[in-house]
Design an enzyme around this catalytic site. Structure first.
Site, short mmCIF file in Angstrom:
data_model
loop_
_atom_site.label_atom_id
_atom_site.label_comp_id
_atom_site.label_asym_id
_atom_site.label_seq_id
_atom_site.Cartn_x
_atom_site.Cartn_y
_atom_site.Cartn_z
N GLU A 1 2.78 -9.23 -11.43
CA GLU A 1 3.81 -9.91 -10.51
C GLU A 1 3.10 -10.94 -9.67
O GLU A 1 2.02 -11.01 -9.71
CB GLU A 1 4.58 -8.75 -9.55
CG GLU A 1 3.35 -8.21 -8.50
CD GLU A 1 4.09 -6.97 -7.65
OE1 GLU A 1 4.95 -6.41 -8.19
OE2 GLU A 1 3.24 -6.44 -6.92
N HIS B 1 1.71 -5.06 4.64
CA HIS B 1 2.27 -3.82 3.79
C HIS B 1 2.95 -2.93 4.81
O HIS B 1 2.51 -2.54 5.85
CB HIS B 1 0.93 -3.14 3.46
CG HIS B 1 1.38 -1.71 2.61
ND1 HIS B 1 0.74 -1.35 1.60
CD2 HIS B 1 2.06 -0.52 3.14
CE1 HIS B 1 1.23 -0.13 1.28
NE2 HIS B 1 1.93 0.44 2.38
N GLU C 1 7.09 1.64 -0.74
CA GLU C 1 6.15 0.91 -0.20
C GLU C 1 6.72 -1.03 -0.36
O GLU C 1 7.26 -1.03 -1.52
CB GLU C 1 4.82 0.81 -0.73
CG GLU C 1 4.40 2.11 -0.37
CD GLU C 1 2.90 2.10 -0.85
OE1 GLU C 1 2.13 2.84 -0.26
OE2 GLU C 1 2.23 1.58 -1.79
N ASN D 1 5.74 6.55 -3.59
CA ASN D 1 4.64 7.27 -3.80
C ASN D 1 5.71 8.62 -3.45
O ASN D 1 6.31 8.84 -2.69
CB ASN D 1 3.84 7.34 -2.55
CG ASN D 1 2.66 6.27 -2.90
OD1 ASN D 1 2.51 6.00 -4.03
ND2 ASN D 1 2.15 5.27 -1.92
N ARG E 1 5.41 11.96 -2.82
CA ARG E 1 4.47 13.12 -1.90
C ARG E 1 4.22 12.65 -0.55
O ARG E 1 4.84 11.61 -0.19
CB ARG E 1 3.16 13.10 -2.79
CG ARG E 1 2.31 11.53 -2.69
CD ARG E 1 1.02 11.57 -3.00
NE ARG E 1 0.39 10.20 -2.98
CZ ARG E 1 0.09 9.52 -2.22
NH1 ARG E 1 0.20 9.72 -1.09
NH2 ARG E 1 -0.19 8.10 -2.67
N ARG F 1 -8.28 6.27 10.25
CA ARG F 1 -8.88 7.17 9.35
C ARG F 1 -10.36 7.15 9.52
O ARG F 1 -11.22 6.24 9.41
CB ARG F 1 -8.73 6.80 7.83
CG ARG F 1 -7.22 6.71 7.41
CD ARG F 1 -6.97 6.38 5.72
NE ARG F 1 -5.76 6.09 5.72
CZ ARG F 1 -5.13 6.35 4.39
NH1 ARG F 1 -6.05 6.44 3.35
NH2 ARG F 1 -4.07 6.10 4.25
P1 ADP Z 1 -1.99 1.26 -5.05
O1 ADP Z 1 -0.94 2.12 -5.75
O2 ADP Z 1 -3.27 1.30 -5.97
O3 ADP Z 1 -2.26 1.68 -3.65
P2 ADP Z 1 -0.15 -0.69 -4.50
O4 ADP Z 1 0.74 -1.27 -5.31
O5 ADP Z 1 0.27 0.12 -3.22
O6 ADP Z 1 -1.38 -0.25 -5.07
O7 ADP Z 1 -0.84 -2.10 -3.72
C1 ADP Z 1 -2.05 -1.82 -2.75
C2 ADP Z 1 -2.14 -3.12 -2.07
O8 ADP Z 1 -2.52 -4.11 -2.84
C3 ADP Z 1 -1.17 -3.66 -1.14
O9 ADP Z 1 -0.94 -2.85 0.12
C4 ADP Z 1 -1.29 -4.89 -0.88
O10 ADP Z 1 -2.22 -5.12 -0.03
C5 ADP Z 1 -1.90 -5.28 -2.15
N1 ADP Z 1 -0.79 -6.06 -3.14
C6 ADP Z 1 -0.34 -5.21 -4.17
N2 ADP Z 1 0.46 -6.10 -4.75
C7 ADP Z 1 0.37 -7.41 -4.17
C8 ADP Z 1 1.22 -8.64 -4.49
N3 ADP Z 1 2.12 -8.69 -5.30
N4 ADP Z 1 0.88 -9.48 -3.58
C9 ADP Z 1 -0.05 -9.23 -2.38
N5 ADP Z 1 -0.82 -8.25 -2.48
C10 ADP Z 1 -0.55 -7.49 -3.18
#
Ligand code: ADP
Length: 454
Positions: free
Chosen positions: A200, A208, A275, A290, A292, A337
Site C-alpha cells: 500500500e 496511528h 487500526e 486486531n 483480541r 510500556r
Molecule cells: P503490525 O501488524 O506488524 O503491527 P501494522 O499494519 O499495524 O503492523 O503497522 C504497524 C505500524 O507501521 C503502524 O503503526 C505505522 O507506524 C506503520 N505503517 C504501517 N502501514 C503504513 C503505511 N501505509 N504508511 C505509513 N506507515 C505505516
C-alpha cells in the site's frame, strides 16, 4: 457465567485476566512453562498446570498441551490474552469442538481479519477508506513494481500474516522494490510461516489511531473511543494515550461510525481493535484489525470506567453489551510500556529484579507480574509492567506520568523508564505534535537538549 476459566498466557495479561475472573467469582486455571514456575500468575490462580519447557513453541504455543490442560482441569472457557495463540483460529476452533468457549471472536472472523490483505479487501468492500494499494497478496516483485508505479512512491510492502512490526519494508523508488519485496517476504516466511506480501501507499509521518470496538451475540457493535499509538519504535508501540490530541469530537464520530460499521459487517463478537492511519488533513485509512484484547486496553478503561476484560467474559457468556449510549470519556489517560531493555540500544535485558517498587498515588495504575526477587526470563516478551495514569487534562496526565515514572524504582536490570522520562519532557510530545516518526526524531536529537529540559 463460567465457573472456571483457563488462561492460555503468562505475565501481566494472565494476571489481569485472573483479577477480572476473581471479581466475577470465576475459578482460574493458570498454565506455565518450566521457566515460569515462580511467576505471579501461577501463584495467583486457583490451579496451575505446567504445559512444557521454556521455549514457547513447546509450551504457550502448544495447542495439544493447552487443550489437555483445559480438559483435565474442567475449564469451561479459555481466555487467550494477547500474543501467543490469541489470534489463532485453529485453536479457537478446537476448543469449540471440545465444547469449551473461546473468549474472543468466532474462528471465521479471526481467520478473515487475521489475513491483512484479506482484511483490507473486507474493509474496502464495507466502504471503509483504505490506502491505495494491491487488491490482495502480490504474485511477486514484478507485480509489486507495477502496483507501486500506479499508486506512486513511497510504498510499504507488508506481510499478509504480519504482526509486531515484522515483515514490513518501505520502498522509496522503483529500484528498491525487488530487494525490499524479497526481504519482507523472507522475514515473513521465517516469522509467520507465510511469505505472502501486499502493498500500500506509504504515508509520510502519519498518526496511528485505533478504535476499541466490542460486539455481542445479538449482532450489536459499539466503539469505546480511540487510542493514539503514534509513539513507536520499529513499528512497535511504546506509549499510548486516550483520547488522541488530534481527534476532534467530529472526527471521533466519523471514525467511530466507520469502525462500528466494519465490526457489524463482519458480525464481530467480543473485543477488537480497528487500526487507522491519520494524515495531517483528517483523512483516515484502515490499516488492520486486531481480533483480541490489546496491550494498551487500560487507557480505554481509565477514561471510560469500563472493565474491558470483565466485559469480554460477559459477552463470551452470551450476555448483551450493557454500556450507556451517551458514554463520554473522562479526562485523559496515558500508558507507558515498561520493558526490560537497554533504553539506548533497545536490547532485551532479562535478569533479577533486585529492587522493584512500582508507584502508587491518585490516578495511577500498574499492571505487572514483577516483584522484588523475580527473575525476568530471557525467553519471552520484554514487557514487565504497564504504567497507566489518568487525570483531568492531557497536561495534568503528563505531569502525573512524570511523577509516577520518577517513583518507579527498578534495580538489577535496565528498563525503558528513562526513555519515557525523556518523552514526557519533550516539547513536541507535550504539545501533542506527534507522528509515528516522533521517537526516531527524538532519538536522532532533532530537538536541542536544553529545549528538552524545558
Ligand atoms: P503490525 O501488524 O506488524 O503491527 P501494522 O499494519 O499495524 O503492523 O503497522 C504497524 C505500524 O507501521 C503502524 O503503526 C505505522 O507506524 C506503520 N505503517 C504501517 N502501514 C503504513 C503505511 N501505509 N504508511 C505509513 N506507515 C505505516
Amino acid at each position: 457465567m463460567f465457573k472456571k476459566v483457563l488462561i492460555a498466557n503468562r505475565g501481566e495479561i494472565a494476571l489481569r485476566v485472573i483479577q477480572a475472573c476473581r471479581e466475577l467469582g470465576i475459578k482460574t486455571v493458570a498454565v506455565h512453562s518450566t521457566a515460569d514456575q515462580e511467576s505471579l500468575h501461577v501463584v495467583s490462580a486457583d490451579e496451575a498446570v505446567c504445559i512444557g519447557p521454556a521455549a514457547s513453541a513447546e509450551s504457550y504455543l502448544n495447542i495439544s498441551s493447552l487443550v489437555a490442560a483445559a480438559e483435565i482441569s474442567g475449564s469451561e472457557a479459555v481466555h487467550p490474552g494477547y500474543g501467543f495463540l490469541a489470534e489463532n483460529a485453529h485453536f479457537a476452533e478446537i476448543l469449540g469442538e471440545c465444547n469449551m468457549t473461546w473468549i474472543g471472536p468466532r474462528p471465521e472472523t479471526i481467520r478473515r481479519m487475521g489475513d491483512k490483505a484479506e482484511a483490507r479487501r473486507t474493509a474496502q468492500a464495507a466502504g471503509v477508506p483504505v490506502l491505495p494499494g494491491s487488491k490482495g497478496a502480490l504474485s511477486g516483485s514484478a507485480e509489486a513494481a507495477r502496483v507501486a508505479a500506479e499508486v506512486g512512491y513511497p510504498v510499504i510492502l507488508k506481510a499478509s500474516s504480519g504482526g509486531g512490526g515484522r515483515g514490513m519494508r518501505i520502498a522509496h523508488r522503483a529500484d528498491e522494490v525487488a530487494t525490499q519485496f524479497a526481504t519482507a517476504s523472507a522475514e515473513a516466511l521465517s516469522a509467520f510461516g507465510d511469505g505472502s506480501i501486499y502493498l500500500e501507499k506509504y504515508l509520510v509521518k502519519p498518526r496511528h489511531i485505533e478504535f476499541q470496538i466490542f460486539g455481542d451475540s445479538t449482532g450489536k457493535a459499539i466503539h469505546l473511543g480511540e487510542r493514539e499509538c503514534s509513539i513507536q519504535r520499529r513499528h512497535q508501540k511504546l506509549l499510548e494515550e486516550s483520547p488522541s490530541p488530534a481527534v476532534s469530537p467530529d472526527l471521533r464520530r466519523r471514525m467511530g461510525e466507520v469502525a462500528v460499521r466494519l465490526a457489524e459487517e463482519v458480525g464481530y463478537l467480543n473485543a477488537g481493535t480497528i487500526e487507522f492511519l491519520l494524515d495531517g488533513d483528517e483523512n483516515f485509512y484502515f490499516m488492520e484489525m486486531n481480533t483480541r484484547i490489546q496491550v494498551e486496553h487500560p487507557v480505554t478503561e481509565m477514561v471510560t470506567g469500563i472493565d474491558l476484560v470483565r466485559l469480554q467474559m460477559q459477552v463470551a457468556a452470551g450476555e448483551p453489551i450493557d454500556v450507556p449510549s451517551n458514554l463520554t470519556p473522562r479526562g485523559h489517560a496515558i500508558e507507558c510500556r515498561i520493558n526490560a531493555e537497554d533504553p539506548e540500544t533497545f536490547r532485551p535485558c532479562p535478569g533479577p529484579l533486585a529492587t522493584f517498587q512500582p508507584p502508587g498515588g491518585p490516578g495511577t495504575r500498574v499492571d505487572t507480574h514483577g516483584y522484588e526477587g523475580y527473575v525476568v526470563p530471557p525467553y519471552y516478551d520484554s514487557l514487565i509492567a504497564k504504567l497507566v495514569v489518568q487525570d483531568n487534562t492531557r497536561e495534568e496526565a503528563i505531569a502525573r506520568m512524570s511523577r509516577a515514572l520518577d517513583f518507579f524504582v527498578v534495580e538489577g536490570i535496565q528498563t525503558s523508564i528513562p526513555l519515557h522520562q525523556r518523552i514526557m519532557r519533550h516539547p513536541k510530545f507535550r504539545s501533542g505534535q506527534i507522528s509515528t516518526h516522533f521517537l526516531d526524531e527524538m532519538l536522532a536529537g532533532e530537538v536541542a537538549p536544553q529545549a528538552q529540559e524545558a
